[in-house]
Design a protein around this motif. Structure first.
Motif, PDB file in Angstrom:
ATOM      1  N   ALA A 124       0.844  -1.207   0.000  1.00  0.00           N
ATOM      2  CA  ALA A 124       0.000   0.000   0.000  1.00  0.00           C
ATOM      3  C   ALA A 124       0.874   1.250   0.000  1.00  0.00           C
ATOM      4  O   ALA A 124       0.595   2.223  -0.719  1.00  0.00           O
ATOM      5  N   SER A 125       1.950   1.215   0.766  1.00  0.00           N
ATOM      6  CA  SER A 125       2.852   2.369   0.844  1.00  0.00           C
ATOM      7  C   SER A 125       3.507   2.640  -0.502  1.00  0.00           C
ATOM      8  O   SER A 125       3.627   3.794  -0.935  1.00  0.00           O
ATOM      9  N   ALA A 126       3.928   1.590  -1.183  1.00  0.00           N
ATOM     10  CA  ALA A 126       4.562   1.777  -2.498  1.00  0.00           C
ATOM     11  C   ALA A 126       3.569   2.356  -3.497  1.00  0.00           C
ATOM     12  O   ALA A 126       3.893   3.276  -4.262  1.00  0.00           O
ATOM     13  N   ARG A 127       2.336   1.848  -3.461  1.00  0.00           N
ATOM     14  CA  ARG A 127       1.311   2.349  -4.369  1.00  0.00           C
ATOM     15  C   ARG A 127       0.996   3.821  -4.082  1.00  0.00           C
ATOM     16  O   ARG A 127       0.868   4.645  -4.978  1.00  0.00           O
ATOM     17  N   ALA A 128       0.899   4.148  -2.792  1.00  0.00           N
ATOM     18  CA  ALA A 128       0.603   5.543  -2.404  1.00  0.00           C
ATOM     19  C   ALA A 128       1.776   6.461  -2.728  1.00  0.00           C
ATOM     20  O   ALA A 128       1.582   7.591  -3.191  1.00  0.00           O
ATOM     21  N   ALA A 129       2.994   5.977  -2.528  1.00  0.00           N
ATOM     22  CA  ALA A 129       4.171   6.804  -2.843  1.00  0.00           C
ATOM     23  C   ALA A 129       4.206   7.134  -4.328  1.00  0.00           C
ATOM     24  O   ALA A 129       4.469   8.273  -4.734  1.00  0.00           O
ATOM     25  N   ASP A 130       3.901   6.165  -5.168  1.00  0.00           N
ATOM     26  CA  ASP A 130       3.852   6.419  -6.623  1.00  0.00           C
ATOM     27  C   ASP A 130       2.832   7.504  -6.938  1.00  0.00           C
ATOM     28  O   ASP A 130       3.073   8.399  -7.752  1.00  0.00           O
TER      29      ASP A 130
END
Ligand SMILES: CSC[C@H]1O[C@H](OP(=O)(O)O)[C@H](O)[C@@H]1O
Length: 323
Positions: A124-130
């Motif tokens: 989720a963090s990687a998706r949100a960071a993108d």
């Protein structure tokens, strides 16, 4: 202990978040009453962590309850310990459904949730960071967050604060503004502790300074967690979130919610149907055992508020971006 909560030889072991930032202590929990107290006193807190705590609590119950009826009653008491975060009841009921297969099956299920939480949060963090990098042009980023949504509020890594860590590891974070988060100061006590531990530059601010920082152009993106996302996208989160969403909308900056799928509640149509936990007056009329208000003051102390979907740029989970 890298995890906020774990299982050890028939007991739940959890970081006692009431003691942070000045003391790092753990609790060893072997009974339902002890677990409910730890949850209601926010020794154990944060929606994803509550979900795992709920499932581990049923694993304890399954090993000790004399019969199915007693086990179910105890589990329902645990599920109702804090009403707003859907994760707690969901974690309890998911484990309770396996009670008929015996205590080992319940424990195996709870341990699977425990083991999987960090992966979910990192995805989720990687998706949100993108998404943040796509929506915000300025570098380095100036981010604002509220309450605590890091490794303490989950089993590990975190959601909104996990996203900040992901962005910081890539060198994109200039500064984080962390709201203190009255009345229990999860931001001042826990988020500053996590940001310092991660070596991420931050400033702590009063909750009421957050909207002004946004309105003054000091923030590129607001990142928060959630306790329950209703079917229409309304978001229940720590009290003070709504004011940040209003300010972000007026300033036309992204307001992004990061949460696991286990926090999305399709069975609750909209935010008006989310039960908002109201907590005791003493949390507002005193701090650290010292009275800060006129004796006998009446108090309004909702622990959460609801941000309407139209003020939310996106809800990001481990599998999708809801906007
Ligand atoms: C990723 S934690 C989600 C959520 O839980 C916190 O509430 P509490 O400290 O009362 O457990 C806060 O609302 C976080 O945003």
């Amino acid at each position: 202990m890298d995890r906020s909560i774990t299982w050890d030889d028939g007991a739940i072991v959890a970081v006692d978040q009431r003691a942070l930032p000045h003391a790092y202590r753990t609790l060893r929990i072997t009974g339902t009453g002890q677990l409910i107290e730890a949850i209601q006193e926010l020794a154990i807190r944060g929606a994803p962590a509550l979900g795992v705590a709920g499932a581990l609590g049923v694993a304890l119950i399954a090993r000790t309850a004399p019969d199915h009826r007693t086990a179910t009653e105890e589990a329902e008491r645990l599920a109702g310990a804090r009403p707003t975060a859907v994760n707690l009841a969901r974690g309890v009921h998911g484990a309770l459904g396996l009670l008929g297969r015996g205590p080992d099956a319940v424990l195996a299920h709870a341990l699977d949730l425990l083991a999987d939480d960090e992966r979910i949060n990192r995805e989720a963090s990687a998706r949100a960071a993108d998404l943040v990098l796509r929506l915000c042009e300025r570098r380095p980023l100036r981010l604002l967050t509220h309450c605590n949504t890091g490794r303490l509020a989950t089993v590990a890594w975190g959601t909104a604060l996990g996203t900040i860590r992901t962005l910081a590891e890539a060198g994109h974070v200039g500064e984080v503004l962390a709201g203190e988060t009255r009345p229990l100061l999860q931001g001042a006590r826990l988020t500053t502790w996590e940001l310092a531990e991660a070596g991420i530059p931050y400033r702590l601010c009063a909750d009421s300074a957050g909207p002004f920082a946004i309105g003054s152009g000091l923030v590129d993106c607001v990142l928060v967690g959630a306790d329950r996302v209703a079917a229409n996208g309304d978001v229940a989160n720590k009290i003070g979130t709504y004011a940040l969403a209003v300010a972000a909308a007026r300033q036309r900056i992204p307001f992004i919610v990061v949460a696991p799928e286990s926090t999305v509640d399709e069975s609750t149509p909209d935010g008006a149907r989310i039960v908002i936990e109201e907590r005791g007056a003493d949390e507002v009329t005193s701090f650290g055992g010292r009275s800060t208000a006129t004796p006998g003051s009446a108090v309004y102390n909702p622990a959460f508020d609801v941000t309407p979907a139209d003020l939310v740029t996106a809800v990001v989970t481990e599998t999708r971006v809801l906007s």
